[in-house]
Design a protein around this motif. Structure first.
Motif, PDB file in Angstrom:
ATOM      1  N   LEU A 160      13.716   4.306  -9.133  1.00  0.00           N
ATOM      2  CA  LEU A 160      13.809   3.587  -7.867  1.00  0.00           C
ATOM      3  C   LEU A 160      13.149   2.214  -8.009  1.00  0.00           C
ATOM      4  O   LEU A 160      12.118   2.087  -8.657  1.00  0.00           O
ATOM      5  N   VAL A 161      13.753   1.234  -7.383  1.00  0.00           N
ATOM      6  CA  VAL A 161      13.174  -0.107  -7.398  1.00  0.00           C
ATOM      7  C   VAL A 161      12.357  -0.258  -6.124  1.00  0.00           C
ATOM      8  O   VAL A 161      12.896  -0.333  -5.029  1.00  0.00           O
ATOM      9  N   ILE A 162      11.056  -0.251  -6.294  1.00  0.00           N
ATOM     10  CA  ILE A 162      10.152  -0.352  -5.157  1.00  0.00           C
ATOM     11  C   ILE A 162       9.153  -1.466  -5.450  1.00  0.00           C
ATOM     12  O   ILE A 162       8.576  -1.513  -6.542  1.00  0.00           O
ATOM     13  N   LEU A 163       8.968  -2.336  -4.487  1.00  0.00           N
ATOM     14  CA  LEU A 163       7.985  -3.397  -4.668  1.00  0.00           C
ATOM     15  C   LEU A 163       6.590  -2.803  -4.730  1.00  0.00           C
ATOM     16  O   LEU A 163       6.230  -1.960  -3.911  1.00  0.00           O
ATOM     17  N   GLU A 164       5.833  -3.222  -5.707  1.00  0.00           N
ATOM     18  CA  GLU A 164       4.458  -2.754  -5.849  1.00  0.00           C
ATOM     19  C   GLU A 164       3.537  -3.715  -5.112  1.00  0.00           C
ATOM     20  O   GLU A 164       3.597  -4.921  -5.329  1.00  0.00           O
ATOM     21  N   PRO A 165       2.685  -3.200  -4.254  1.00  0.00           N
ATOM     22  CA  PRO A 165       1.744  -4.094  -3.571  1.00  0.00           C
ATOM     23  C   PRO A 165       0.706  -4.630  -4.551  1.00  0.00           C
ATOM     24  O   PRO A 165       0.379  -3.989  -5.537  1.00  0.00           O
ATOM     25  N   VAL A 166       0.236  -5.825  -4.241  1.00  0.00           N
ATOM     26  CA  VAL A 166      -0.786  -6.462  -5.074  1.00  0.00           C
ATOM     27  C   VAL A 166      -2.062  -6.549  -4.250  1.00  0.00           C
ATOM     28  O   VAL A 166      -2.056  -7.100  -3.144  1.00  0.00           O
ATOM     29  N   ALA A 167      -3.123  -5.992  -4.792  1.00  0.00           N
ATOM     30  CA  ALA A 167      -4.405  -6.035  -4.068  1.00  0.00           C
ATOM     31  C   ALA A 167      -4.933  -7.467  -4.097  1.00  0.00           C
ATOM     32  O   ALA A 167      -5.233  -7.997  -5.159  1.00  0.00           O
ATOM     33  N   PRO A 168      -5.045  -8.112  -2.933  1.00  0.00           N
ATOM     34  CA  PRO A 168      -5.486  -9.502  -2.909  1.00  0.00           C
ATOM     35  C   PRO A 168      -6.982  -9.669  -3.192  1.00  0.00           C
ATOM     36  O   PRO A 168      -7.426 -10.743  -3.578  1.00  0.00           O
ATOM     37  N   ALA A 169      -7.739  -8.616  -3.011  1.00  0.00           N
ATOM     38  CA  ALA A 169      -9.183  -8.726  -3.223  1.00  0.00           C
ATOM     39  C   ALA A 169      -9.706  -7.413  -3.772  1.00  0.00           C
ATOM     40  O   ALA A 169     -10.433  -6.684  -3.106  1.00  0.00           O
ATOM     41  N   GLN A 170      -9.313  -7.109  -4.993  1.00  0.00           N
ATOM     42  CA  GLN A 170      -9.691  -5.850  -5.630  1.00  0.00           C
ATOM     43  C   GLN A 170     -11.204  -5.651  -5.642  1.00  0.00           C
ATOM     44  O   GLN A 170     -11.690  -4.551  -5.432  1.00  0.00           O
ATOM     45  N   ASP A 171     -11.928  -6.732  -5.864  1.00  0.00           N
ATOM     46  CA  ASP A 171     -13.390  -6.639  -5.948  1.00  0.00           C
ATOM     47  C   ASP A 171     -14.034  -6.284  -4.607  1.00  0.00           C
ATOM     48  O   ASP A 171     -15.147  -5.759  -4.569  1.00  0.00           O
ATOM     49  N   LEU A 172     -13.336  -6.542  -3.497  1.00  0.00           N
ATOM     50  CA  LEU A 172     -13.905  -6.243  -2.188  1.00  0.00           C
ATOM     51  C   LEU A 172     -13.685  -4.776  -1.764  1.00  0.00           C
ATOM     52  O   LEU A 172     -14.278  -4.325  -0.789  1.00  0.00           O
ATOM     53  N   LEU A 173     -12.854  -4.052  -2.518  1.00  0.00           N
ATOM     54  CA  LEU A 173     -12.559  -2.662  -2.152  1.00  0.00           C
ATOM     55  C   LEU A 173     -13.795  -1.774  -2.227  1.00  0.00           C
ATOM     56  O   LEU A 173     -13.886  -0.780  -1.522  1.00  0.00           O
ATOM     57  N   HIS A 174     -14.716  -2.118  -3.092  1.00  0.00           N
ATOM     58  CA  HIS A 174     -15.905  -1.295  -3.295  1.00  0.00           C
ATOM     59  C   HIS A 174     -17.171  -1.987  -2.812  1.00  0.00           C
ATOM     60  O   HIS A 174     -18.248  -1.780  -3.356  1.00  0.00           O
TER      61      HIS A 174
END
Length: 123
Positions: free
Chosen positions: A23-37
């Motif tokens: 399936l062709v599904i757009l993958e989201p891009v985390a704009p602020a990976q460092d802020l997740l934690h």
């Protein structure tokens, strides 16, 4: 469905067999990976991008759930079809059992003539 008909089992809406290709599904891009934690509040621009990427992810989830539902319907149809075919084979296999080759009427006739219990003789 009759056991002798081999129609294609497909999607209940379009009638086609669902594609099993990737399936062709757009993958989201985390704009602020460092802020997740962390407990820091991201800037407004990151919040806007994160919300946009979350919407992409939610769209992907809905699409995948729809595809899964289609496949589950097809699996249900295939299971029913398989059971119908198994029943067909089982029912028709009974016709060829060895016991059917025995002359049952002759066996019962001979047994009843030689059985003293059936003729009222006491032993």
């Amino acid at each position: 469905m009759s056991p002798s008909s081999f129609e294609l089992v497909g999607c209940s809406r379009c009638g086609k067999f669902p594609e099993l290709a990737p399936l062709v599904i757009l993958e989201p891009v985390a704009p602020a990976q460092d802020l997740l934690h962390s407990n820091y509040l991201p800037p407004d621009s990151v919040i806007v991008r994160a919300r946009r990427e979350m919407a992409v992810a939610e769209t992907g989830i809905a699409f995948i759930e729809e595809k899964m539902s289609d496949l589950e319907r097809v699996l249900d149809q295939l299971r029913l079809r398989r059971q119908g075919l198994r029943d067909f084979v089982t029912n028709h296999r009974r016709v060829f059992t060895p016991i059917r080759r025995l002359p049952m009427s002759e066996i019962f006739r001979r047994t009843s003539l030689s059985d003293p219990v059936l003729h009222g003789a006491s032993g």
